[in-house]
Design an enzyme around this catalytic site. Structure first.
Site, PDB file in Angstrom:
ATOM      1  N   ASP A   1       0.823  -1.208   0.000  1.00  0.00           N
ATOM      2  CA  ASP A   1       0.000   0.000   0.000  1.00  0.00           C
ATOM      3  C   ASP A   1       0.854   1.254   0.000  1.00  0.00           C
ATOM      4  OD1 ASP A   1      -2.398  -1.342  -0.091  1.00  0.00           O
ATOM      5  OD2 ASP A   1      -2.663  -1.365   2.080  1.00  0.00           O
TER       6      ASP A   1
ATOM      7  N   TYR B   1      -1.509  -8.173   8.337  1.00  0.00           N
ATOM      8  CA  TYR B   1      -0.208  -8.539   7.774  1.00  0.00           C
ATOM      9  C   TYR B   1       0.896  -8.412   8.814  1.00  0.00           C
ATOM     10  CZ  TYR B   1      -2.081  -8.693   3.009  1.00  0.00           C
ATOM     11  OH  TYR B   1      -2.769  -9.023   1.871  1.00  0.00           O
TER      12      TYR B   1
ATOM     13  N   GLU C   1      -3.957  -3.744  -8.182  1.00  0.00           N
ATOM     14  CA  GLU C   1      -4.920  -4.423  -7.316  1.00  0.00           C
ATOM     15  C   GLU C   1      -5.327  -5.788  -7.865  1.00  0.00           C
ATOM     16  OE1 GLU C   1      -7.222  -0.485  -5.545  1.00  0.00           O
ATOM     17  OE2 GLU C   1      -7.826  -1.300  -7.484  1.00  0.00           O
TER      18      GLU C   1
ATOM     19  N   GLU D   1      -9.940  -6.902  -1.959  1.00  0.00           N
ATOM     20  CA  GLU D   1      -9.197  -6.369  -3.103  1.00  0.00           C
ATOM     21  C   GLU D   1      -9.978  -6.553  -4.404  1.00  0.00           C
ATOM     22  OE1 GLU D   1      -6.705  -4.477  -3.031  1.00  0.00           O
ATOM     23  OE2 GLU D   1      -6.083  -4.728  -0.947  1.00  0.00           O
TER      24      GLU D   1
ATOM     25  N   HIS E   1     -12.077  -3.594  -4.580  1.00  0.00           N
ATOM     26  CA  HIS E   1     -11.268  -2.429  -4.948  1.00  0.00           C
ATOM     27  C   HIS E   1     -10.983  -2.425  -6.446  1.00  0.00           C
ATOM     28  CE1 HIS E   1      -9.552  -2.583  -0.571  1.00  0.00           C
ATOM     29  NE2 HIS E   1     -10.852  -2.382  -0.615  1.00  0.00           N
TER      30      HIS E   1
END
Length: 303
Positions: A60, A97, A153, A187, A190
């Site tokens: 990110d 994460y 993405e 994701e 997204h």
């Protein structure tokens, strides 16, 4: 500027609603239950998964440095509200994460920090970042920037998500795999949002021609496949590299079709036993509309 909400982009409002309906928190998943499985990995396998999570945790920040905040281009509240939801769930991803990384280093925070700093200098990651740098620098329009976001993405995470999902086939890291399902699901929303904006909300911004679109997709897919080949453990029974590479190419063709371009790779749909529980945007949408609440239950295979 309007000082009250009115619906202007029903498709983006639908994606925001999907995000809201599927909110989750890092505290919903007891990652500590997976700690015992670290010892089940060989050293090359452990190195591989440490590397994947180093990349994912930093992705990110690496993306934002290059593309900045595309949300600032819009005044429609549906789009702005959607991006707020996306930012909120990205915070959850970051925290998950971090927890997984620490688990893979058996709680040694200093070792984790040293490793991540070194991993971000690795050629496999640098190639992604340098490609993005060069393509942003030559962007001819905001539409091309959105193409890059779609590729990041939708392609640059694909082999990582698939590789993590293979742990499930060996009954390893069950909670980590469940978090991977949730993150890959997010994701997909997204990516769908970026495709939606590219198709419908960039006004008169010139779109790249199909040759340019195919060039960018071909480059991104090649980089993603090489990322996997360069770092995957040799002679491991955990992974099926040809299946993952085919999945990346299949995903690229689906994204091309989503933005009105012709497919490029002709890769077949993944086999029924491919371990990703959720694989394409249409399937993700079906999953979301059922509103899953089984955060600690069995992951549903929605192929």
């Amino acid at each position: 500027m309007e000082y009250f909400y009115t619906s202007q982009c029903p498709d983006m409002d639908h994606l925001r609603s999907l995000s809201v309906a599927n909110r989750w928190l890092e505290t919903d998943l007891p990652l500590g239950d997976d700690a015992k499985d670290v010892a089940a990995l060989s050293e090359p396998e452990l190195e591989f998964y440490r590397f994947l999570f180093a990349f994912l945790s930093a992705a990110d920040d690496l993306v934002n440095v290059n593309l900045g905040s595309l949300s600032e281009l819009f005044t429609q509240k549906d789009i702005l509200h959607y991006y707020i939801e996306q930012e909120c769930i990205e915070v959850v991803h970051s925290r998950v994460y971090s927890a997984i990384q620490l688990m893979l280093f058996r709680g040694d925070a200093a070792a984790r920090e040293r490793y991540v700093r070194a991993a971000l200098r690795d050629e496999a990651i640098r190639r992604k970042v340098e490609w993005l740098d060069s393509r942003v620098a030559e962007c001819a329009s905001v539409a091309e920037k959105y193409l890059l976001m779609i590729l990041i993405e939708g392609i640059f995470f694909a082999s990582s998500f698939a590789s993590i999902s293979y742990l499930r086939t060996h009954n390893l890291f069950v909670v980590t795999c469940q978090s991977n399902d949730f993150i890959s699901r997010d994701e997909a929303i997204h990516t769908s949002a970026s495709c939606c904006i590219y198709n419908n909300y960039l006004g008169d911004a010139p779109r790249p021609d199909e040759a340019r679109i195919h060039q960018l997709f071909a480059e991104a897919v090649e980089i993603e496949c090489e990322f996997l080949r360069a770092r995957a453990p040799r002679d491991s029974l955990l992974l099926d590299l040809p299946a993952i590479i085919s999945y990346v190419r299949y995903s690229a063709d689906r994204l091309l079709q989503a933005i009105g371009a012709s497919p490029l790779f002709g890769a077949p749909a993944p086999a029924a036993d491919f371990p990703m529980a959720l694989m394409v945007a249409e399937k993700h949408t079906n999953f979301f509309e059922r509103r899953s609440t089984n955060y600690t239950g069995t992951v549903v295979n929605d192929l």
